[in-house]
Scaffold this motif. Structure first.
Motif, PDB file in Angstrom:
ATOM      1  N   ALA A 124       0.822  -1.209   0.000  1.00  0.00           N
ATOM      2  CA  ALA A 124       0.000   0.000   0.000  1.00  0.00           C
ATOM      3  C   ALA A 124       0.853   1.254   0.000  1.00  0.00           C
ATOM      4  O   ALA A 124       0.568   2.220  -0.731  1.00  0.00           O
ATOM      5  CB  ALA A 124      -0.921  -0.008   1.224  1.00  0.00           C
ATOM      6  N   SER A 125       1.922   1.260   0.778  1.00  0.00           N
ATOM      7  CA  SER A 125       2.759   2.454   0.886  1.00  0.00           C
ATOM      8  C   SER A 125       3.519   2.727  -0.414  1.00  0.00           C
ATOM      9  O   SER A 125       3.650   3.888  -0.832  1.00  0.00           O
ATOM     10  CB  SER A 125       3.744   2.295   2.049  1.00  0.00           C
ATOM     11  OG  SER A 125       3.052   2.111   3.259  1.00  0.00           O
ATOM     12  N   LEU A 126       4.020   1.683  -1.059  1.00  0.00           N
ATOM     13  CA  LEU A 126       4.731   1.879  -2.318  1.00  0.00           C
ATOM     14  C   LEU A 126       3.789   2.371  -3.414  1.00  0.00           C
ATOM     15  O   LEU A 126       4.167   3.196  -4.256  1.00  0.00           O
ATOM     16  CB  LEU A 126       5.413   0.584  -2.748  1.00  0.00           C
ATOM     17  CG  LEU A 126       6.598   0.140  -1.891  1.00  0.00           C
ATOM     18  CD1 LEU A 126       7.172  -1.173  -2.406  1.00  0.00           C
ATOM     19  CD2 LEU A 126       7.690   1.206  -1.870  1.00  0.00           C
ATOM     20  N   ALA A 127       2.556   1.876  -3.403  1.00  0.00           N
ATOM     21  CA  ALA A 127       1.567   2.370  -4.364  1.00  0.00           C
ATOM     22  C   ALA A 127       1.282   3.851  -4.128  1.00  0.00           C
ATOM     23  O   ALA A 127       1.156   4.640  -5.074  1.00  0.00           O
ATOM     24  CB  ALA A 127       0.285   1.554  -4.256  1.00  0.00           C
ATOM     25  N   ALA A 128       1.184   4.247  -2.859  1.00  0.00           N
ATOM     26  CA  ALA A 128       0.945   5.653  -2.527  1.00  0.00           C
ATOM     27  C   ALA A 128       2.107   6.532  -2.968  1.00  0.00           C
ATOM     28  O   ALA A 128       1.902   7.631  -3.505  1.00  0.00           O
ATOM     29  CB  ALA A 128       0.703   5.802  -1.028  1.00  0.00           C
ATOM     30  N   VAL A 129       3.326   6.064  -2.755  1.00  0.00           N
ATOM     31  CA  VAL A 129       4.504   6.832  -3.182  1.00  0.00           C
ATOM     32  C   VAL A 129       4.503   7.023  -4.697  1.00  0.00           C
ATOM     33  O   VAL A 129       4.747   8.127  -5.204  1.00  0.00           O
ATOM     34  CB  VAL A 129       5.800   6.132  -2.728  1.00  0.00           C
ATOM     35  CG1 VAL A 129       7.021   6.777  -3.386  1.00  0.00           C
ATOM     36  CG2 VAL A 129       5.938   6.189  -1.219  1.00  0.00           C
ATOM     37  N   ALA A 130       4.237   5.957  -5.430  1.00  0.00           N
ATOM     38  CA  ALA A 130       4.235   6.033  -6.894  1.00  0.00           C
ATOM     39  C   ALA A 130       3.181   7.012  -7.394  1.00  0.00           C
ATOM     40  O   ALA A 130       3.447   7.839  -8.282  1.00  0.00           O
ATOM     41  CB  ALA A 130       4.006   4.642  -7.489  1.00  0.00           C
ATOM     42  N   LEU A 131       1.983   6.961  -6.838  1.00  0.00           N
ATOM     43  CA  LEU A 131       0.911   7.853  -7.280  1.00  0.00           C
ATOM     44  C   LEU A 131       1.202   9.303  -6.900  1.00  0.00           C
ATOM     45  O   LEU A 131       0.923  10.225  -7.673  1.00  0.00           O
ATOM     46  CB  LEU A 131      -0.422   7.400  -6.684  1.00  0.00           C
ATOM     47  CG  LEU A 131      -0.959   6.070  -7.222  1.00  0.00           C
ATOM     48  CD1 LEU A 131      -2.214   5.655  -6.462  1.00  0.00           C
ATOM     49  CD2 LEU A 131      -1.261   6.163  -8.713  1.00  0.00           C
ATOM     50  N   CYS A 132       1.756   9.519  -5.726  1.00  0.00           N
ATOM     51  CA  CYS A 132       2.086  10.886  -5.304  1.00  0.00           C
ATOM     52  C   CYS A 132       3.164  11.507  -6.194  1.00  0.00           C
ATOM     53  O   CYS A 132       3.085  12.694  -6.523  1.00  0.00           O
ATOM     54  CB  CYS A 132       2.552  10.888  -3.847  1.00  0.00           C
ATOM     55  SG  CYS A 132       1.231  10.689  -2.637  1.00  0.00           S
ATOM     56  N   THR A 133       4.150  10.712  -6.570  1.00  0.00           N
ATOM     57  CA  THR A 133       5.202  11.250  -7.432  1.00  0.00           C
ATOM     58  C   THR A 133       4.670  11.556  -8.826  1.00  0.00           C
ATOM     59  O   THR A 133       5.156  12.479  -9.492  1.00  0.00           O
ATOM     60  CB  THR A 133       6.379  10.265  -7.530  1.00  0.00           C
ATOM     61  OG1 THR A 133       5.894   8.966  -7.903  1.00  0.00           O
ATOM     62  CG2 THR A 133       7.112  10.148  -6.211  1.00  0.00           C
ATOM     63  N   LEU A 134       3.679  10.817  -9.278  1.00  0.00           N
ATOM     64  CA  LEU A 134       3.044  11.141 -10.552  1.00  0.00           C
ATOM     65  C   LEU A 134       2.279  12.462 -10.459  1.00  0.00           C
ATOM     66  O   LEU A 134       2.243  13.241 -11.415  1.00  0.00           O
ATOM     67  CB  LEU A 134       2.096  10.021 -10.972  1.00  0.00           C
ATOM     68  CG  LEU A 134       2.735   8.704 -11.420  1.00  0.00           C
ATOM     69  CD1 LEU A 134       1.658   7.663 -11.705  1.00  0.00           C
ATOM     70  CD2 LEU A 134       3.608   8.910 -12.660  1.00  0.00           C
ATOM     71  N   VAL A 135       1.698  12.716  -9.289  1.00  0.00           N
ATOM     72  CA  VAL A 135       0.929  13.954  -9.096  1.00  0.00           C
ATOM     73  C   VAL A 135       1.837  15.173  -9.140  1.00  0.00           C
ATOM     74  O   VAL A 135       1.529  16.174  -9.801  1.00  0.00           O
ATOM     75  CB  VAL A 135       0.164  13.899  -7.759  1.00  0.00           C
ATOM     76  CG1 VAL A 135      -0.412  15.273  -7.415  1.00  0.00           C
ATOM     77  CG2 VAL A 135      -0.955  12.870  -7.833  1.00  0.00           C
ATOM     78  N   VAL A 136       2.971  15.122  -8.441  1.00  0.00           N
ATOM     79  CA  VAL A 136       3.853  16.295  -8.368  1.00  0.00           C
ATOM     80  C   VAL A 136       4.646  16.501  -9.651  1.00  0.00           C
ATOM     81  O   VAL A 136       5.218  17.564  -9.859  1.00  0.00           O
ATOM     82  CB  VAL A 136       4.817  16.195  -7.171  1.00  0.00           C
ATOM     83  CG1 VAL A 136       4.048  16.092  -5.870  1.00  0.00           C
ATOM     84  CG2 VAL A 136       5.762  15.002  -7.315  1.00  0.00           C
ATOM     85  N   GLY A 137       4.684  15.496 -10.513  1.00  0.00           N
ATOM     86  CA  GLY A 137       5.328  15.659 -11.816  1.00  0.00           C
ATOM     87  C   GLY A 137       6.720  15.068 -11.869  1.00  0.00           C
ATOM     88  O   GLY A 137       7.370  14.876 -10.840  1.00  0.00           O
TER      89      GLY A 137
END
Length: 264
Positions: A124-137
């Motif tokens: 769950a945490s790695l998925a959150a990190v990946a999605l957050c980094t996509l958001v910030v660009g």
């Protein structure tokens, strides 16, 4: 059954048992919670700055927000759910007495539950990190992704060992003890500018964040938060914590006679 494969069998069994609607919903919540907040912060900042918005200028606040939301919040919430009640759930389910009859059953089950908590929370945490980094660009996201991925892995392994130890010590008020420790030690003591905060896990993780992201100004201005030790020192002490907490948990579970539900 081979003693080396028994913890893996326990982990696979626990993961299969976790495929319930409630557990799946919690998994998605742990992913969505940090992503939603990071997205809101990013969009609000972008809207307020307009054409003057430059992502590189906000790498520190965005990085700190992502660090706090994922390694320090999402990871701990997931591990509270999985690692802390490792013993209490077996006692309440009246299965503990059967585990004690098997050779090395206690230790193998504890290791298997440790692996389960790490794998479930880490996914769950790695998925959150990946999605957050996509958001910030991609401009700042790629660097943050690599650093936060390493911090998430470290957070899961060390905190899981600690919560497992708490679960073996306080098997009757497990969640209360774990939540009290988290609030008092990791969210209060870790920020106290004294020697005591250096014994907390989150102090070491924040030090690695500042070191790997090369935030020298932040480290010089807030040594009590980020520390000034080299990354090798933080990594060595985190490794010692994992070995110490797991060793104490295994010793405790092997030499303690937990009361069954009937005896209680």
């Amino acid at each position: 059954m081979n003693k080396l494969t028994l913890p893996i069998e326990v982990m696979l069994f626990e993961l299969r048992r976790s495929r319930t609607l409630g557990r799946i919903a919690i998994w998605f919540l742990l992913v969505a919670f940090p992503v939603a907040i990071v997205t809101a912060v990013h969009l609000i900042t972008q809207y307020e700055r307009g054409d003057e918005y430059v992502a590189d200028e906000f790498i520190e606040p965005l990085g700190m927000a992502m660090y706090f939301l994922i390694p320090e919040v999402s990871c701990l919430l997931g591990l509270l759910l999985w690692a802390t009640p490792a013993i209490s759930t077996e006692i309440e389910g009246q299965t503990w007495v059967y585990l004690t009859l098997r050779s090395s059953g206690r230790r193998m089950v504890l290791v298997g539950k440790y692996m389960t908590s790490v794998v479930w929370t880490l996914s769950a945490s790695l998925a959150a990190v990946a999605l957050c980094t996509l958001v910030v660009g991609p401009t700042i996201g790629s660097e943050l992704w690599w650093v936060l991925t390493k911090l998430v892995v470290l957070s899961c392994f060390v905190h899981a060992a600690l919560y497992l130890l708490i679960g073996t010590l306080f098997y009757r008020r497990t969640m209360v003890a774990a939540v009290a420790y988290t609030v008092v030690v990791e969210y209060v003591v870790a920020f106290i500018p004294a020697l005591v905060n250096k014994f907390t896990i989150n102090y070491r993780l924040r030090g690695l964040l500042a070191d790997w992201m090369q935030w020298e100004d932040a480290r010089s201005q807030a040594e009590n938060v980020f520390g000034n030790e080299p990354a090798a020192t933080h990594l060595q002490l985190l490794g010692v914590m994992v070995v110490l907490f797991l060793g104490l948990a295994l010793y405790r579970v092997e030499h303690t006679e937990y009361p069954t539900q009937q005896e209680a």
